[in-house]
Design an enzyme around this catalytic site. Structure first.
Site, short mmCIF file in Angstrom:
data_model
loop_
_atom_site.label_atom_id
_atom_site.label_comp_id
_atom_site.label_asym_id
_atom_site.label_seq_id
_atom_site.Cartn_x
_atom_site.Cartn_y
_atom_site.Cartn_z
N ARG A 217 0.80 -1.22 0.00
CA ARG A 217 0.00 0.00 0.00
C ARG A 217 0.84 1.28 0.00
O ARG A 217 0.64 2.17 -0.82
CB ARG A 217 -0.92 0.04 1.25
CG ARG A 217 -2.17 -0.77 1.12
CD ARG A 217 -2.54 -1.32 2.48
NE ARG A 217 -1.61 -2.38 2.81
CZ ARG A 217 -1.83 -3.66 2.49
NH1 ARG A 217 -2.95 -4.01 1.98
NH2 ARG A 217 -0.91 -4.58 2.74
N THR A 218 1.75 1.40 0.97
CA THR A 218 2.42 2.68 1.20
C THR A 218 3.29 3.09 0.01
O THR A 218 3.27 4.24 -0.42
CB THR A 218 3.26 2.61 2.49
OG1 THR A 218 2.46 2.04 3.52
CG2 THR A 218 3.74 3.98 2.92
N LYS B 122 25.66 -5.22 -0.93
CA LYS B 122 27.14 -5.22 -0.94
C LYS B 122 27.69 -4.50 0.29
O LYS B 122 28.89 -4.28 0.39
CB LYS B 122 27.66 -4.53 -2.21
CG LYS B 122 27.19 -5.19 -3.49
CD LYS B 122 27.60 -4.33 -4.70
CE LYS B 122 26.84 -4.77 -5.94
NZ LYS B 122 26.90 -3.74 -7.00
N ARG C 174 11.04 3.79 4.26
CA ARG C 174 10.58 2.72 5.15
C ARG C 174 11.81 1.90 5.53
O ARG C 174 12.59 1.49 4.67
CB ARG C 174 9.54 1.82 4.48
CG ARG C 174 9.25 0.59 5.34
CD ARG C 174 8.03 -0.17 4.91
NE ARG C 174 6.83 0.58 5.20
CZ ARG C 174 5.60 0.06 5.08
NH1 ARG C 174 5.44 -1.19 4.71
NH2 ARG C 174 4.54 0.80 5.35
N HIS D 24 4.40 5.49 11.88
CA HIS D 24 3.93 5.41 10.48
C HIS D 24 2.95 6.58 10.30
O HIS D 24 1.73 6.40 10.23
CB HIS D 24 3.26 4.06 10.26
CG HIS D 24 3.00 3.70 8.83
ND1 HIS D 24 3.13 4.58 7.78
CD2 HIS D 24 2.60 2.52 8.28
CE1 HIS D 24 2.84 3.96 6.66
NE2 HIS D 24 2.51 2.71 6.93
N1 CP Z 1 -0.50 -0.21 5.94
C1 CP Z 1 0.71 -0.42 5.37
O1 CP Z 1 1.70 0.22 5.75
O2 CP Z 1 0.71 -1.36 4.39
P1 CP Z 1 1.99 -1.78 3.52
O3 CP Z 1 2.94 -2.50 4.46
O4 CP Z 1 1.47 -2.67 2.45
O5 CP Z 1 2.62 -0.53 3.01
#
Ligand code: CP
Length: 302
Positions: free
Chosen positions: A54-55, A82, A104, A132
């Protein structure tokens, strides 16, 4: 505002501005307004060290709808294997002209570190078990959209709070916006520090459900779990899973949320996941305009 690292950094006015801007941008992408030129000539890098469905796609779509150039970087298949460090990777991408880095990473605090190293904006797309922020913002947007308000809303966040960056970001944001949050989990899935968080804590889902306007179910994050914490699926589902019977005990206008990915049959039954009271796909759709709003305000807005 230069970065978005934590929802705890947002004032009520700043958070409301992001939600209002997302509402204004919600039409972009439909037939009449395919794209806006706002970020033409700007470059957004998606720097993902952990998996995402999603993100990552949502940030990519949001940046493209604002006409930015997008570079998708996945640690898998890159020079990270590496031994290249996060700092050197980030400086390499910056040298190519990144105006914003969406990161992320599995380490809590990685986004904050990155913000010290790069000149552009850093957007935290999930750092370890820490935060998040855009997920919490899209969750708040969805609550306000569905229920018409955030002030005074009673929100239960249920499940693996210990490993959840979504829970922490939601508690910080929702309390800033006037909602009351109750965390519901078995004691082994709560952080030791939870009693310092600005929310209530309960171990009893059946007690909390009838008093909730929103129930946000969380996935048990097996990949971050030590064996001793892992409850059996059956026991967990019996005590903390949301099924049709429990849904029936919630107020008739209450909604069910989940950040995804869902594990059907564990924290949420298929019947509830597919119910019109479950907002999972709305959350995903709202995430695009919410991330457009954040990119616009950090890179292109006043
Ligand atoms: N909700 C969320 O962060 O989903 P993803 O891990 O798929 O990005």
């Amino acid at each position: 505002m230069r970065h978005l690292l934590s929802t705890g950094d947002l004032s009520r006015d700043e958070a409301t501005l992001i939600l209002d801007t997302a509402a204004e941008l919600a039409q972009v992408g439909d037939r009449s307004v395919k794209k806006l030129p706002t970020l033409r000539g700007r470059t957004v890098v998606n720097l993902f060290y952990e998996d995402s469905t999603r993100t990552r796609t949502s940030f990519e779509l949001a940046a493209k709808r604002l006409s930015a150039d997008v570079i998708n970087f996945s640690a898998k298949g890159s020079s990270v294997s590496k031994g290249e460090s996060l700092k050197d990777t980030a400086l390499t991408l910056q040298a190519m002209g990144a105006d914003a880095v969406v990161i992320r990473h599995g380490a809590s605090g990685a986004a904050h570190r990155l913000a010290h190293w790069v000149d552009g904006s850093v957007l935290n797309a999930g750092d370890g078990t820490h935060e998040h922020p855009t997920q919490a913002l899209l969750d708040a947007y969805t609550m306000r959209d569905r229920l018409g308000r955030l002030d005074g809303l009673r929100v239960a966040v249920v499940g693996d709070i210990l490993h959840s960056r979504v829970a922490r970001s939601n508690v910080l944001l929702l309390t800033t916006l006037g909602a009351h949050v109750t965390l519901v989990a078995p004691p082994t899935l709560l952080p030791v520090s939870v009693h310092t968080w600005p929310c209530e804590v309960s171990y009893d889902l059946d007690d909390v459900l009838p008093k909730s306007d929103v129930v946000m179910m969380l996935r048990v994050q097996a990949e971050r779990m030590r064996d001793s914490f892992f409850p059996s699926v059956r026991e967990y589902s019996r005590n903390y899973g949301l099924d049709g019977e429990r849904l029936g005990r919630m107020p008739s206008d209450a909604i069910v949320m989940h950040p995804g990915p869902m594990v059907r049959g564990m924290e949420i039954s298929a019947e509830v996941a597919d119910s019109p009271r479950c907002t999972v796909t709305e959350q995903v759709a709202n995430g695009v305009s919410l991330r457009m709003a954040v990119l616009y305000l950090l890179l292109g807005g006043s």
